[in-house]
Design a protein around this motif. Structure first.
Motif, PDB file in Angstrom:
ATOM      1  N   SER A  22      -9.241  -7.302   0.194  1.00 50.39           N
ATOM      2  CA  SER A  22     -10.429  -7.826  -0.490  1.00 50.39           C
ATOM      3  C   SER A  22     -10.327  -7.611  -1.994  1.00 50.39           C
ATOM      4  O   SER A  22     -10.732  -8.462  -2.791  1.00 50.39           O
ATOM      5  CB  SER A  22     -11.688  -7.141   0.048  1.00 50.39           C
ATOM      6  OG  SER A  22     -11.880  -7.427   1.408  1.00 50.39           O
ATOM      7  N   GLY A  23      -9.787  -6.448  -2.377  1.00 53.30           N
ATOM      8  CA  GLY A  23      -9.661  -6.137  -3.791  1.00 53.30           C
ATOM      9  C   GLY A  23      -8.669  -7.035  -4.503  1.00 53.30           C
ATOM     10  O   GLY A  23      -8.904  -7.473  -5.633  1.00 53.30           O
ATOM     11  N   VAL A  24      -7.545  -7.320  -3.843  1.00 49.17           N
ATOM     12  CA  VAL A  24      -6.554  -8.228  -4.422  1.00 49.17           C
ATOM     13  C   VAL A  24      -7.179  -9.601  -4.628  1.00 49.17           C
ATOM     14  O   VAL A  24      -7.037 -10.224  -5.694  1.00 49.17           O
ATOM     15  CB  VAL A  24      -5.310  -8.327  -3.518  1.00 49.17           C
ATOM     16  CG1 VAL A  24      -4.374  -9.424  -4.018  1.00 49.17           C
ATOM     17  CG2 VAL A  24      -4.576  -6.989  -3.474  1.00 49.17           C
ATOM     18  N   TYR A  25      -7.892 -10.084  -3.613  1.00 42.86           N
ATOM     19  CA  TYR A  25      -8.564 -11.391  -3.691  1.00 42.86           C
ATOM     20  C   TYR A  25      -9.576 -11.420  -4.835  1.00 42.86           C
ATOM     21  O   TYR A  25      -9.570 -12.311  -5.688  1.00 42.86           O
ATOM     22  CB  TYR A  25      -9.263 -11.686  -2.368  1.00 42.86           C
ATOM     23  CG  TYR A  25     -10.238 -12.841  -2.416  1.00 42.86           C
ATOM     24  CD1 TYR A  25      -9.807 -14.147  -2.237  1.00 42.86           C
ATOM     25  CD2 TYR A  25     -11.601 -12.625  -2.668  1.00 42.86           C
ATOM     26  CE1 TYR A  25     -10.701 -15.213  -2.296  1.00 42.86           C
ATOM     27  CE2 TYR A  25     -12.495 -13.674  -2.728  1.00 42.86           C
ATOM     28  CZ  TYR A  25     -12.040 -14.967  -2.542  1.00 42.86           C
ATOM     29  OH  TYR A  25     -12.932 -16.005  -2.613  1.00 42.86           O
ATOM     30  N   SER A  26     -10.477 -10.418  -4.849  1.00 40.04           N
ATOM     31  CA  SER A  26     -11.567 -10.420  -5.817  1.00 40.04           C
ATOM     32  C   SER A  26     -11.054 -10.258  -7.241  1.00 40.04           C
ATOM     33  O   SER A  26     -11.537 -10.915  -8.170  1.00 40.04           O
ATOM     34  CB  SER A  26     -12.556  -9.299  -5.473  1.00 40.04           C
ATOM     35  OG  SER A  26     -13.732  -9.424  -6.230  1.00 40.04           O
ATOM     36  N   GLY A  27     -10.058  -9.380  -7.418  1.00 39.92           N
ATOM     37  CA  GLY A  27      -9.525  -9.154  -8.754  1.00 39.92           C
ATOM     38  C   GLY A  27      -8.893 -10.394  -9.351  1.00 39.92           C
ATOM     39  O   GLY A  27      -9.140 -10.738 -10.511  1.00 39.92           O
ATOM     40  N   CYS A  28      -8.100 -11.113  -8.545  1.00 39.64           N
ATOM     41  CA  CYS A  28      -7.427 -12.295  -9.107  1.00 39.64           C
ATOM     42  C   CYS A  28      -8.426 -13.434  -9.330  1.00 39.64           C
ATOM     43  O   CYS A  28      -8.264 -14.224 -10.260  1.00 39.64           O
ATOM     44  CB  CYS A  28      -6.256 -12.731  -8.244  1.00 39.64           C
ATOM     45  SG  CYS A  28      -6.644 -13.671  -6.776  1.00 39.64           S
ATOM     46  N   ARG A  29      -9.497 -13.516  -8.492  1.00 36.28           N
ATOM     47  CA  ARG A  29     -10.527 -14.547  -8.732  1.00 36.28           C
ATOM     48  C   ARG A  29     -11.302 -14.247 -10.011  1.00 36.28           C
ATOM     49  O   ARG A  29     -11.687 -15.151 -10.744  1.00 36.28           O
ATOM     50  CB  ARG A  29     -11.487 -14.616  -7.545  1.00 36.28           C
ATOM     51  CG  ARG A  29     -11.212 -15.714  -6.524  1.00 36.28           C
ATOM     52  CD  ARG A  29      -9.800 -15.775  -6.113  1.00 36.28           C
ATOM     53  NE  ARG A  29      -9.518 -16.768  -5.077  1.00 36.28           N
ATOM     54  CZ  ARG A  29      -8.396 -16.777  -4.381  1.00 36.28           C
ATOM     55  NH1 ARG A  29      -7.462 -15.878  -4.598  1.00 36.28           N
ATOM     56  NH2 ARG A  29      -8.194 -17.702  -3.463  1.00 36.28           N
TER      57      ARG A  29
END
Length: 465
Positions: free
Chosen positions: A316-323
């Motif tokens: 979730s963190g990888v997804y949210s950070g790159c968005r």
């Protein structure tokens, strides 16, 4: 609404053949499980042991109080996001209502909070891996996990939604099984190998509520904040949700039920069976419960579940950070290349940059090999940035109420309590921030973090000069 259109128009990135828009491919079931996954993570499965050691059974009150205010922060965010679907995330809201500088600082800070949190999560994955292979250096499973997650996020967002959906299902099943197991042990007055009789009376036993006084109760808020970090993740899925008017309110309104079931009831079960004094501070109390119950195989299975939970939080963190980095580039607050999308509509350059930063952060394991020490340091930094993020959402809500009363009147998803509740929540978050200064292991991070905000303000000033 003209200034709304103007500010959103200004956020468009420079033209590029690979620039484009995120696709609305996340269905309602994805949003619901992503929101659950954001609320149930490493802080609960791993950090709750340390919090119980600090706060005793008063941790139940800590989670209840914090959960109460987090719900209102999320309701404020929900009203803001649904007031205009051109807002892609809460960062767009902050930039619109509090100004581009505030949006710049928030977006980069939120990106950092997830980059830091991902490092913490994969460090914990490494710790759970050592349950089976104690001699394996922690950095090996940590780096391997991060590479796998970066690869998964290279795929279409629907794949991410599916992965989080099944990760969320695993978490829910694990906690429900733990509750059922504990209920049977309590009903049969099971005696664990250390002589503790499973009973609800252990929750209110003498010395259990405030074993270290009020200071221990206050100290519990640090890990508790980290536990709830990610609840706002549904605010970054708004641009990729198929039906945000249906899925976002449903995800937000179920937050109190999730806190009651997944946090309070689960911890009541653990304390009733294990006793607060026997809960290990440096291991998962969820795994410990099954070990004490004499089910080593079940403990091993739950260790796998907890490991996947930490991996889910990191995913979730990888997804949210790159968005968030993609949004920064769209508003020209980051290099334009970060706004370019792959053929699968994934902001691939944002993802790669975030991944490199996360891999750099993992080098902490070479400097500090003790997993729990690294986790405490990282979780504190993340908690400070999360408090800042929630505070900015509330401040944007107050500005929205003042500048756009018509949108508030037309809203079908209003913040209960309105402005007074938003102000009360802001005061509470300020109080929690002060509490981080009470403990030596959290005070250091609190003293260092202002340098990050000074750096961002100087960077913004130079960018606009």
């Amino acid at each position: 609404m003209q200034d709304m259109s103007a500010s959103l128009e200004q956020s468009k990135p420079a033209d590029s053949p690979r620039d484009g828009h995120l696709k609305r491919t996340l269905e309602n079931r994805h949003i619901q499980l992503i929101s659950i996954g954001g609320a149930i993570g490493t802080g609960l499965f791993m950090g709750s042991g340390k919090v119980i050691a600090l706060s005793g059974t008063s941790i139940l009150l800590v989670y209840a109080i914090l959960g109460f205010f987090v719900f209102f922060v999320m309701r404020a965010m929900g009203e803001l996001l649904l007031s205009d679907l051109r807002f892609k995330s809460f960062a767009d809201i902050v930039a619109h209502y509090l100004g581009p500088r505030a949006g710049f600082v928030l977006s980069w800070s939120y990106w950092l909070s997830w980059s830091v949190a991902v490092v913490g999560d994969v460090v914990v994955v490494a710790g759970f891996f050592q349950y089976w292979y104690a001699d394996v250096p922690a950095w090996i499973p940590a780096f391997l996990t991060l590479f796998v997650l970066l690869g998964l996020n290279m795929l279409a967002v629907r794949i991410f939604g599916e992965v989080e959906f099944w990760f969320g299902i695993i978490k829910i099943v694990a906690i429900v099984l733990l509750i059922i197991t504990a209920a049977v042990m309590i009903a049969t007055a099971y005696v664990s190998p250390n002589g503790v009789v499973a009973s609800l009376a252990n929750v209110v036993a003498p010395g259990a509520v405030l074993p270290h006084g009020i200071s221990g109760f206050f100290a519990g808020f640090q890990i508790a904040v980290f536990s709830f970090a990610g609840t706002e993740l549904i605010g970054t899925t708004a641009a990729e949700a198929k039906n945000p008017h249906r899925s976002l309110p449903k995800a937000i309104n179920t937050i109190p039920l999730r806190i009651l079931l997944f946090y309070i009831l689960a911890l009541v079960c653990i304390i009733s069976v294990v006793s607060w004094a026997e809960v290990p501070a440096n291991r998962s109390p969820f795994v410990e419960l099954f070990l004490l119950a004499g089910f080593p195989a079940a403990a091993g299975m739950l260790n796998f579940v907890v490991l996947t939970s930490a991996a889910s939080s990191a995913n979730s963190g990888v997804y949210s950070g790159c968005r968030m980095l993609f949004g920064l580039a769209e508003r020209r607050n980051a290099p334009a290349i970060f706004a370019r999308l792959s053929a699968l509509s994934v902001p691939v350059y944002s993802l790669l940059f975030s991944g490199v930063c996360m891999l750099t952060g993992l080098t902490l394991l070479f400097i500090i090999p003790e997993v729990m020490t690294v986790f405490t340091l990282i979780s504190t930094i993340s908690a400070i940035l999360v408090i800042f993020t929630w505070s900015m959402i509330l401040a944007a809500y107050l500005a929205y109420r003042k500048r756009n009363p018509a949108a508030h009147q037309a809203s079908t998803f209003k913040l209960p309590g309105g402005v007074p509740m938003a102000v009360t929540s802001l005061v509470f978050l300020g109080f929690v921030l002060v509490l981080l200064a009470l403990e030596p292991d959290t005070r250091m991070a609190l003293c260092v973090m202002p340098l990050w905000f000074v750096f961002l303000l100087l960077a913004y000033r130079r960018r606009t000069a």
